[in-house]
Design a protein around this motif. Structure first.
Motif, PDB file in Angstrom:
ATOM      1  N   PHE A  13       0.780  -1.286   0.075  1.00  0.00           N
ATOM      2  CA  PHE A  13       0.007  -0.091   0.198  1.00  0.00           C
ATOM      3  C   PHE A  13       0.906   1.287  -0.049  1.00  0.00           C
ATOM      4  O   PHE A  13       0.723   2.201  -0.758  1.00  0.00           O
ATOM      5  N   LEU A  14       2.003   1.320   0.799  1.00  0.00           N
ATOM      6  CA  LEU A  14       2.832   2.240   1.031  1.00  0.00           C
ATOM      7  C   LEU A  14       3.544   2.791  -0.389  1.00  0.00           C
ATOM      8  O   LEU A  14       3.894   3.713  -0.862  1.00  0.00           O
ATOM      9  N   LEU A  15       3.998   1.461  -0.952  1.00  0.00           N
ATOM     10  CA  LEU A  15       4.644   1.620  -2.146  1.00  0.00           C
ATOM     11  C   LEU A  15       3.895   1.951  -3.496  1.00  0.00           C
ATOM     12  O   LEU A  15       4.213   2.721  -4.473  1.00  0.00           O
ATOM     13  N   MET A  16       2.626   1.696  -3.534  1.00  0.00           N
ATOM     14  CA  MET A  16       1.776   1.991  -4.566  1.00  0.00           C
ATOM     15  C   MET A  16       1.171   3.594  -4.644  1.00  0.00           C
ATOM     16  O   MET A  16       0.952   3.861  -5.467  1.00  0.00           O
ATOM     17  N   ASN A  17       0.924   4.001  -3.360  1.00  0.00           N
ATOM     18  CA  ASN A  17       0.638   5.372  -3.066  1.00  0.00           C
ATOM     19  C   ASN A  17       1.440   6.311  -3.385  1.00  0.00           C
ATOM     20  O   ASN A  17       2.751   6.287  -2.693  1.00  0.00           O
ATOM     21  N   LYS A  18       1.333   7.306  -4.081  1.00  0.00           N
ATOM     22  CA  LYS A  18       2.351   8.656  -4.238  1.00  0.00           C
ATOM     23  C   LYS A  18       2.339   9.664  -3.198  1.00  0.00           C
ATOM     24  O   LYS A  18       3.257  10.118  -2.856  1.00  0.00           O
ATOM     25  N   VAL A  19       1.129   9.496  -2.583  1.00  0.00           N
ATOM     26  CA  VAL A  19       1.067  10.496  -1.313  1.00  0.00           C
ATOM     27  C   VAL A  19       1.253   9.827  -0.167  1.00  0.00           C
ATOM     28  O   VAL A  19       1.172   8.809   0.251  1.00  0.00           O
ATOM     29  N   LEU A  62       2.854   8.723   6.767  1.00  0.00           N
ATOM     30  CA  LEU A  62       3.739   7.448   6.566  1.00  0.00           C
ATOM     31  C   LEU A  62       4.182   7.714   5.093  1.00  0.00           C
ATOM     32  O   LEU A  62       3.302   8.002   4.277  1.00  0.00           O
ATOM     33  N   SER A  63       5.554   7.302   4.815  1.00  0.00           N
ATOM     34  CA  SER A  63       5.927   7.293   3.478  1.00  0.00           C
ATOM     35  C   SER A  63       7.200   6.592   3.562  1.00  0.00           C
ATOM     36  O   SER A  63       7.903   6.476   4.431  1.00  0.00           O
ATOM     37  N   ILE A  64       7.603   6.023   2.607  1.00  0.00           N
ATOM     38  CA  ILE A  64       8.848   5.154   2.265  1.00  0.00           C
ATOM     39  C   ILE A  64       9.931   6.190   1.648  1.00  0.00           C
ATOM     40  O   ILE A  64       9.447   6.557   0.452  1.00  0.00           O
ATOM     41  N   ILE A  65      11.019   6.579   2.199  1.00  0.00           N
ATOM     42  CA  ILE A  65      12.000   7.225   1.543  1.00  0.00           C
ATOM     43  C   ILE A  65      13.240   6.573   1.517  1.00  0.00           C
ATOM     44  O   ILE A  65      13.631   5.672   1.894  1.00  0.00           O
ATOM     45  N   GLY A  66      13.769   6.992   0.534  1.00  0.00           N
ATOM     46  CA  GLY A  66      15.239   6.253   0.104  1.00  0.00           C
ATOM     47  C   GLY A  66      15.437   6.601  -1.620  1.00  0.00           C
ATOM     48  O   GLY A  66      14.651   7.028  -2.111  1.00  0.00           O
ATOM     49  N   THR A  67      16.873   6.120  -1.944  1.00  0.00           N
ATOM     50  CA  THR A  67      17.066   6.504  -3.374  1.00  0.00           C
ATOM     51  C   THR A  67      16.208   5.636  -4.329  1.00  0.00           C
ATOM     52  O   THR A  67      15.569   4.483  -3.908  1.00  0.00           O
ATOM     53  N   GLU A  68      15.999   5.973  -5.258  1.00  0.00           N
ATOM     54  CA  GLU A  68      15.131   5.394  -6.309  1.00  0.00           C
ATOM     55  C   GLU A  68      15.663   4.080  -6.484  1.00  0.00           C
ATOM     56  O   GLU A  68      14.817   3.066  -6.857  1.00  0.00           O
ATOM     57  N   ILE A  69      16.974   3.867  -6.782  1.00  0.00           N
ATOM     58  CA  ILE A  69      17.516   2.401  -6.947  1.00  0.00           C
ATOM     59  C   ILE A  69      17.082   1.575  -5.860  1.00  0.00           C
ATOM     60  O   ILE A  69      16.666   0.255  -5.879  1.00  0.00           O
ATOM     61  N   ASN A  70      17.396   1.901  -4.513  1.00  0.00           N
ATOM     62  CA  ASN A  70      16.945   1.037  -3.457  1.00  0.00           C
ATOM     63  C   ASN A  70      15.565   0.692  -3.539  1.00  0.00           C
ATOM     64  O   ASN A  70      14.996  -0.375  -3.068  1.00  0.00           O
ATOM     65  N   ARG A  71      14.719   1.869  -3.642  1.00  0.00           N
ATOM     66  CA  ARG A  71      13.299   1.673  -3.622  1.00  0.00           C
ATOM     67  C   ARG A  71      12.857   0.505  -4.811  1.00  0.00           C
ATOM     68  O   ARG A  71      12.039  -0.384  -4.523  1.00  0.00           O
ATOM     69  N   GLN A  72      13.517   0.585  -6.010  1.00  0.00           N
ATOM     70  CA  GLN A  72      13.182  -0.266  -7.128  1.00  0.00           C
ATOM     71  C   GLN A  72      13.413  -1.742  -6.926  1.00  0.00           C
ATOM     72  O   GLN A  72      12.912  -2.623  -6.778  1.00  0.00           O
ATOM     73  N   ASN A  73      14.871  -1.825  -6.182  1.00  0.00           N
ATOM     74  CA  ASN A  73      15.471  -3.264  -5.735  1.00  0.00           C
ATOM     75  C   ASN A  73      14.399  -3.943  -4.730  1.00  0.00           C
ATOM     76  O   ASN A  73      14.233  -5.150  -4.744  1.00  0.00           O
ATOM     77  N   PHE A  74      13.993  -2.804  -3.709  1.00  0.00           N
ATOM     78  CA  PHE A  74      12.822  -3.556  -2.693  1.00  0.00           C
ATOM     79  C   PHE A  74      11.718  -3.785  -3.316  1.00  0.00           C
ATOM     80  O   PHE A  74      11.256  -5.054  -3.050  1.00  0.00           O
ATOM     81  N   LYS A  75      11.230  -3.311  -4.279  1.00  0.00           N
ATOM     82  CA  LYS A  75       9.966  -3.693  -4.963  1.00  0.00           C
ATOM     83  C   LYS A  75      10.245  -5.007  -5.525  1.00  0.00           C
ATOM     84  O   LYS A  75       8.880  -5.656  -5.619  1.00  0.00           O
ATOM     85  N   TRP A  76      11.141  -4.889  -6.199  1.00  0.00           N
ATOM     86  CA  TRP A  76      11.312  -6.632  -7.065  1.00  0.00           C
ATOM     87  C   TRP A  76      11.522  -7.542  -6.135  1.00  0.00           C
ATOM     88  O   TRP A  76      10.886  -8.631  -6.238  1.00  0.00           O
TER      89      TRP A  76
END
Length: 195
Positions: A13-19, A62-76
């Motif tokens: 849910f946190l990863l899907m929501n932009k806000v 609440l939001s998830i913060i981090g570099t885009e690369i780390n966020r993408q790696n986590f999503k995968w």
């Protein structure tokens, strides 16, 4: 890495929501109390830390913060994780899908092992499934041989269609069938040229 069903749902849910999202919104989405969400956030934070990502809790947002690369790696990684725990609805859909696919009776123990739950949990899920399925469909239980879905072929196809439709968004289905038609047209063109 162990990941509970609620923690996985919170992360998705946190990863899907932009806000930014509040505890109240998460509690409403998951149909649990805010206290339960706060407790599950400890597990979420621990998992995110392993990927050099942080859970920001500014002004109860609440939001998830981090570099885009780390966020993408986590999503995968999140997509690849074998679900260690399923929600009741996911378990019931798995059971229904298995019952629709199998022609021979299924043992409760086999289902319990596949889903990493007890036989009594499977029995409870079967009762809930029967309530939802309606009167045209029943789950036959025979001691010693297992369980089997009793329904007409048309009803089974209708249930498969409903399961398929609930699992995939309509636009994804549309693109899939559109792609299949395009591939069929290309294949037909190639065959015509070869002939």
């Amino acid at each position: 890495m162990y990941l509970s069903a609620r923690a996985r749902l919170i992360l998705e849910f946190l990863l899907m929501n932009k806000v930014n999202v509040t505890n109240a919104v998460l509690a409403s989405e998951l149909d649990v109390s805010e206290r339960t969400v706060r407790r599950d956030l400890h597990e979420v934070e621990a998992i995110l830390d392993t990927f050099q990502i942080k859970l920001s809790k500014e002004n109860s947002q609440l939001s998830i913060i981090g570099t885009e690369i780390n966020r993408q790696n986590f999503k995968w990684q999140l997509l690849d994780l074998a679900h260690n725990e399923f929600t009741p609805l996911e378990r019931q859909n798995f059971i229904l899908k298995t019952l629709l696919r199998e022609t021979e009776p299924l043992k409760l123990m086999a289902l319990a092992t596949d889903l990493s739950v007890t036989i009594s949990t499977i029995s409870s899920d079967l009762v809930k499934l029967e309530e939802v399925l309606g009167k045209d469909v029943s789950i036959e239980r025979k001691r010693g041989s297992g369980i089997r879905l009793k329904a007409s072929e048309n009803k089974k196809r209708e249930m498969m269609s409903d399961l398929f439709g609930s699992a995939l968004p309509k636009n994804t289905l549309y693109h899939y069938f559109n792609q299949q038609m395009e591939e069929a047209e290309v294949q037909s063109m190639i065959e015509d040229k070869l002939l």
